[in-house]
Design an enzyme around this catalytic site. Sequence first.
Site, mmCIF file in Angstrom:
data_model
loop_
_atom_site.group_PDB
_atom_site.id
_atom_site.type_symbol
_atom_site.label_atom_id
_atom_site.label_comp_id
_atom_site.label_asym_id
_atom_site.label_seq_id
_atom_site.Cartn_x
_atom_site.Cartn_y
_atom_site.Cartn_z
ATOM 1 N N PRO A 106 0.709 -1.256 0.000
ATOM 2 C CG PRO A 106 -0.418 -1.152 1.970
ATOM 3 C CD PRO A 106 0.657 -1.819 1.240
ATOM 4 C CD GLU A 107 3.029 4.451 3.271
ATOM 5 O OE1 GLU A 107 3.408 5.606 3.136
ATOM 6 O OE2 GLU A 107 3.360 3.783 4.227
ATOM 7 C CE LYS B 110 -2.084 5.630 1.378
ATOM 8 N NZ LYS B 110 -2.445 5.404 2.795
#
Length: 284
Positions: free
Chosen positions: A2-3, A59
């Site tokens: 994720p980021e 994201k």
Amino acid sequence: MPEMPEVEVLVRHLAPLLNQQVIQQVSVYRSKVIRPDSPRAFSQKAKGAEFVSLSRRGKYLLFALHQQDRAAQRLLVGHLGMTGRMYLLPAEAPLPKHTSVVLHLGRKKFVFEDTRYFGRLTFEAASIARLGHEPLGPEFTREALATALGRSRQPIKVKLLDQRIVAGLGNIYASEALFRAGVSPRAPCNRLSRAQIARLWRNIREVLREAVHCGSTVPLSYSGQGGQDRFFYFGRAAGTEDYYQERLRVYDRAGCPCGRCGAPIRRLVQAARSTFYCPHCQRR
DNA sequence: CACCATGTTCCTTG
DNA sequence: CCAAGGAACATGGT
């Protein structure tokens, strides 16, 4: 994964692989992931559609789909949550244990694997509209950051995770940007000086740019197996003498000496998330 | 068993 | 209405 930088690198990786591929069949293993559509409604929208383009917002992955007999395109929105991965496998390959959705593309299949099932793959795009500026885009200026922080008394670290402020910052890079800027994670937004906001702005952009660059340079494996090299943003994960070992200066380094002053890095809990910082370099 | 984990959303409280 | 805090979601690693 994720980021924002990880999503950006994934988007660049997937875009040429998906381009012009046609979704022939859909398998939904976790209907929660495709909400609010039912599996049937979701499949109906996706089936027969061709991938036209792939982009990113914060994201989120934005898959533009085109149905042959439809004038308008349709937007499929993906989010990896905490543990999501997306990659192509040969049609006959076995699926990983935590597969949430598969889009069959003929000789290949697009697999959305997500251990914790926090991710999404959906035709609902409402969350996109609430996002703040792209951190590396032209609209994200020092003034825009100052305005977004406003007169909030929330600690700056907590505020940076709010996707309405900057789209794409997460728990790792928020800590990293604050360390580089020399700003205390506990500082209330409304107490930050112009100079601190300017440093924070610059370091948010720097840390994200570097991460994207790092991920684009290192060979990554997206398919199911192959160790932990998919987590390129995890300084420790890849082992050996990875050149990104040094990239994360505070995240997950509690007790380790600060690279700048030698003081032990501390861990702090804010809004139920860990924050890592140097108590000496990031004083108030 | 305890606690921790890259994220978002919903609910409650003030 | 807003801000802020906490729980929930679900699974695995240490």
